[in-house]
Design a protein around this motif. Structure first.
Motif, PDB file in Angstrom:
ATOM      1  N   SER A  99      21.510   5.304  64.958  1.00 17.17           N
ATOM      2  CA  SER A  99      20.470   4.363  65.343  1.00 17.17           C
ATOM      3  C   SER A  99      20.730   3.776  66.718  1.00 17.17           C
ATOM      4  O   SER A  99      19.828   3.688  67.568  1.00 17.17           O
ATOM      5  CB  SER A  99      20.384   3.246  64.300  1.00 17.17           C
ATOM      6  OG  SER A  99      19.564   2.196  64.752  1.00 17.17           O
ATOM      7  N   ASN A 100      21.978   3.373  66.969  1.00 11.35           N
ATOM      8  CA  ASN A 100      22.321   2.781  68.266  1.00 11.35           C
ATOM      9  C   ASN A 100      22.212   3.776  69.407  1.00 11.35           C
ATOM     10  O   ASN A 100      21.765   3.432  70.500  1.00 11.35           O
ATOM     11  CB  ASN A 100      23.737   2.202  68.210  1.00 11.35           C
ATOM     12  CG  ASN A 100      23.748   0.742  67.851  1.00 11.35           C
ATOM     13  OD1 ASN A 100      23.750  -0.116  68.723  1.00 11.35           O
ATOM     14  ND2 ASN A 100      23.724   0.446  66.570  1.00 11.35           N
ATOM     15  N   TYR A 103      18.732   4.245  70.378  1.00 12.44           N
ATOM     16  CA  TYR A 103      18.269   3.108  71.189  1.00 12.44           C
ATOM     17  C   TYR A 103      18.799   3.186  72.617  1.00 12.44           C
ATOM     18  O   TYR A 103      18.042   3.080  73.587  1.00 12.44           O
ATOM     19  CB  TYR A 103      18.719   1.801  70.526  1.00 12.44           C
ATOM     20  CG  TYR A 103      18.465   0.570  71.365  1.00 12.44           C
ATOM     21  CD1 TYR A 103      17.170   0.076  71.542  1.00 12.44           C
ATOM     22  CD2 TYR A 103      19.520  -0.109  71.989  1.00 12.44           C
ATOM     23  CE1 TYR A 103      16.931  -1.054  72.305  1.00 12.44           C
ATOM     24  CE2 TYR A 103      19.285  -1.240  72.757  1.00 12.44           C
ATOM     25  CZ  TYR A 103      17.993  -1.711  72.919  1.00 12.44           C
ATOM     26  OH  TYR A 103      17.766  -2.816  73.680  1.00 12.44           O
ATOM     27  N   LYS A 108      15.773   3.426  75.662  1.00 15.04           N
ATOM     28  CA  LYS A 108      16.031   2.790  76.966  1.00 15.04           C
ATOM     29  C   LYS A 108      15.820   3.745  78.137  1.00 15.04           C
ATOM     30  O   LYS A 108      15.778   3.301  79.283  1.00 15.04           O
ATOM     31  CB  LYS A 108      17.449   2.210  76.989  1.00 15.04           C
ATOM     32  CG  LYS A 108      17.601   1.009  76.058  1.00 15.04           C
ATOM     33  CD  LYS A 108      19.005   0.453  76.036  1.00 15.04           C
ATOM     34  CE  LYS A 108      19.343  -0.287  77.293  1.00 15.04           C
ATOM     35  NZ  LYS A 108      20.646  -0.991  77.200  1.00 15.04           N
ATOM     36  N   LEU A 119      16.973  -4.583  70.445  1.00 16.96           N
ATOM     37  CA  LEU A 119      17.693  -3.720  69.512  1.00 16.96           C
ATOM     38  C   LEU A 119      17.230  -3.975  68.085  1.00 16.96           C
ATOM     39  O   LEU A 119      17.050  -3.033  67.297  1.00 16.96           O
ATOM     40  CB  LEU A 119      19.200  -3.949  69.630  1.00 16.96           C
ATOM     41  CG  LEU A 119      20.088  -3.213  68.615  1.00 16.96           C
ATOM     42  CD1 LEU A 119      19.895  -1.701  68.725  1.00 16.96           C
ATOM     43  CD2 LEU A 119      21.561  -3.591  68.813  1.00 16.96           C
ATOM     44  N   PHE A 122      13.737  -2.444  67.586  1.00 11.41           N
ATOM     45  CA  PHE A 122      13.829  -0.985  67.510  1.00 11.41           C
ATOM     46  C   PHE A 122      14.421  -0.545  66.172  1.00 11.41           C
ATOM     47  O   PHE A 122      13.915   0.384  65.538  1.00 11.41           O
ATOM     48  CB  PHE A 122      14.695  -0.438  68.640  1.00 11.41           C
ATOM     49  CG  PHE A 122      15.107   0.996  68.417  1.00 11.41           C
ATOM     50  CD1 PHE A 122      14.212   2.024  68.630  1.00 11.41           C
ATOM     51  CD2 PHE A 122      16.381   1.307  67.947  1.00 11.41           C
ATOM     52  CE1 PHE A 122      14.570   3.347  68.392  1.00 11.41           C
ATOM     53  CE2 PHE A 122      16.750   2.615  67.702  1.00 11.41           C
ATOM     54  CZ  PHE A 122      15.840   3.645  67.927  1.00 11.41           C
ATOM     55  N   SER A 123      15.510  -1.211  65.751  1.00 17.60           N
ATOM     56  CA  SER A 123      16.170  -0.801  64.507  1.00 17.60           C
ATOM     57  C   SER A 123      15.271  -1.012  63.298  1.00 17.60           C
ATOM     58  O   SER A 123      15.307  -0.227  62.338  1.00 17.60           O
ATOM     59  CB  SER A 123      17.507  -1.537  64.331  1.00 17.60           C
ATOM     60  OG  SER A 123      17.334  -2.933  64.334  1.00 17.60           O
ATOM     61  N   THR A 284      16.063  10.701  70.289  1.00 13.33           N
ATOM     62  CA  THR A 284      15.495   9.959  69.164  1.00 13.33           C
ATOM     63  C   THR A 284      15.255  10.867  67.964  1.00 13.33           C
ATOM     64  O   THR A 284      15.571  10.511  66.819  1.00 13.33           O
ATOM     65  CB  THR A 284      14.176   9.282  69.585  1.00 13.33           C
ATOM     66  OG1 THR A 284      14.418   8.431  70.716  1.00 13.33           O
ATOM     67  CG2 THR A 284      13.620   8.438  68.451  1.00 13.33           C
TER      68      THR A 284
END
Length: 433
Positions: A99-100, A103, A108, A119, A122-123, A284
């Motif tokens: 997930s990070n 992002y 980004k 964040l 988005f999460s 993604t």
């Protein structure tokens, strides 16, 4: 079970493996190996493709997946080790890391956002989509194998084909350990993709998917899993070589810190203003499919060992944990997880290799126990080294072992211990069926 079902299961497995880490390792290997790209990528393919394939087959040949493999050491060890595997590569590491990375390297690149609130938003969206796809495990193949994987492959193909057309095939001299030991260095880089560990979780996803599509007998499941693994492995190999080649030939006017920067710059050079959008979409999609696979694997595993809680409830639990841990930030997640991963990875590889060996040549509990014990000593040392604890006596004892400086000192001792254990089992006439 039709060939079409096996094909889509293979595409699904490819997507589950192909997360952001797999995306960014090969380009950096290509950049740093330069003229030694051939032996370097060969070593990478052994640990990044062959070992995960072996792990998938070990799960398919066992009666009860990862737990039954661990039970050959000890029943308590089998259950505890399986739980540690699923929690480490799942809720506490693999899921929030994906997930990070989606992002940081995906969104980004497309939208100029920063801060904890961005964040969080988005999460929430990312895990909402993940939750929806994961709710019905019988549709995992349809949603990933037939929809998300072709989109991911198409976007990757656009990048790679454009690179072949535009970049000149000029490599720079090798750097670092790629000068003296390119094969070993590539082997280690593939080792740190952690795919051999992830395969222990993904194996059961493929098996359950094939069951849902009509596979009934043991032989049919093993054959279907074998071909799904071949399809996924070939796909990974082609993509790894292609991405590595991009890193090898990309113009060197810019200094690159990691593979993500290489692919970002390559996307900008090849597609101008649309490069960031293209790379963001690749990352993604890769992270989304990996997250879906991990949540499905974790939910099914815990539903099997404690069925009083429904599968969908487990999905919700792992999505919630992933959401919470994700908001700690990527650096924190990586720093907390590395010590655990360097402990479980060598043990996982030993169990996979012994399981396959035992299936064809026999072997009993001493073969497993001695090799796992020896491997655990080296793995524990790596954990201590990663958290900054220095044990000089242990360092002096272990440093004489080949490949110790690369973090692979466990390989030869584990092999010798397995041979001794195998001899003891043969003498006692003990062997697992």
């Amino acid at each position: 079970m039709t060939r079409k079902n096996v094909l889509f299961s293979g595409l699904m497995l490819f997507s589950l493996f192909f997360g952001a880490g797999n995306l960014i390792f090969p380009p950096l290997l290509g950049l740093e190996s330069g003229n030694n790209f051939g032996p370097a990528i060969t070593g990478f393919l052994i640990t990044g493709v062959l070992l995960p394939f072996m792990a998938i087959m070990a799960i398919a040949l066992s009666e009860n997946g990862l737990v039954s493999i661990g039970n050959r050491v000890n029943k308590l060890f089998g259950l505890v080790f399986a739980i540690i595997i699923y929690m480490s590569i799942g809720a506490f590491y693999g899921i929030p890391r994906a997930s990070n990375v989606a992002y940081e390297l995906g969104v980004k690149q497309i939208v100029d956002v920063n801060g904890w609130f961005a964040l969080l938003v988005f999460s929430l969206i990312f895990f909402g989509v993940t939750y929806f796809i994961s709710l019905n495990p019988k549709k995992i193949v349809d949603r990933i194998g037939q929809l998300l994987t072709p989109i991911l492959l198409l976007v990757l193909a656009l990048l790679v084909i454009r690179a072949f057309m535009k970049f000149e095939n000029i490599a720079s001299p090798a750097a670092g350990n790629y000068v003296s030991a390119p094969f070993v260095k590539g082997f280690v880089e593939g080792y740190f993709t952690m795919d051999a560990v992830a395969a222990l979780a993904f194996g059961i996803v493929v098996i359950n998917a094939l069951k849902d599509k009509g596979a009934a007998s043991k032989s049919e499941l093993v054959k279907g899993t074998l071909w799904a693994g071949v399809i996924a492995g070939l796909g990974l190999a082609v993509v790894y070589v292609s991405l590595g080649w991009i890193g090898k030939v990309i113009p060197k006017e810019t200094d690159f810190a990691n593979g993500a920067e290489i692919l970002t710059v390559a996307s900008d050079l090849l597609f101008a203003s649309g490069g960031g959008l293209l790379f963001g979409l690749i990352v993604t999609l890769a992270c989304l499919t990996t997250c879906v696979g991990l949540i499905n694997a974790c939910a099914r595993f815990f539903n099997e060992i404690y069925p009083k809680i429904h599968y969908r409830s487990y999905v919700a639990i792992f999505v919630l944990i992933g959401l919470l841990v994700s908001n700690l930030g990527l650096s924190t997640i990586l720093s907390l997880a590395v010590p655990l991963l360097v402990f479980i990875y060598p043990i996982s590889i030993v169990l996979v290799i012994l399981s396959l060996f035992q299936h064809f040549a026999g072997g009993g509990k001493m073969m497993y126990r001695l090799s796992v014990l020896v491997t655990s000593i080296f793995a524990l040392y790596e954990v201590l080294a990663n958290v900054g604890v220095k044990v000089e006596v242990l360092t002096d004892m272990l440093s004489v072992v080949p490949f110790f400086e690369h973090g692979l000192g466990w390989i030869l001792p584990a092999f010798i211990a397995a041979l001794i254990g195998y001899g003891i089992d043969r003498f006692r006439r003990e062997s697992y069926k």
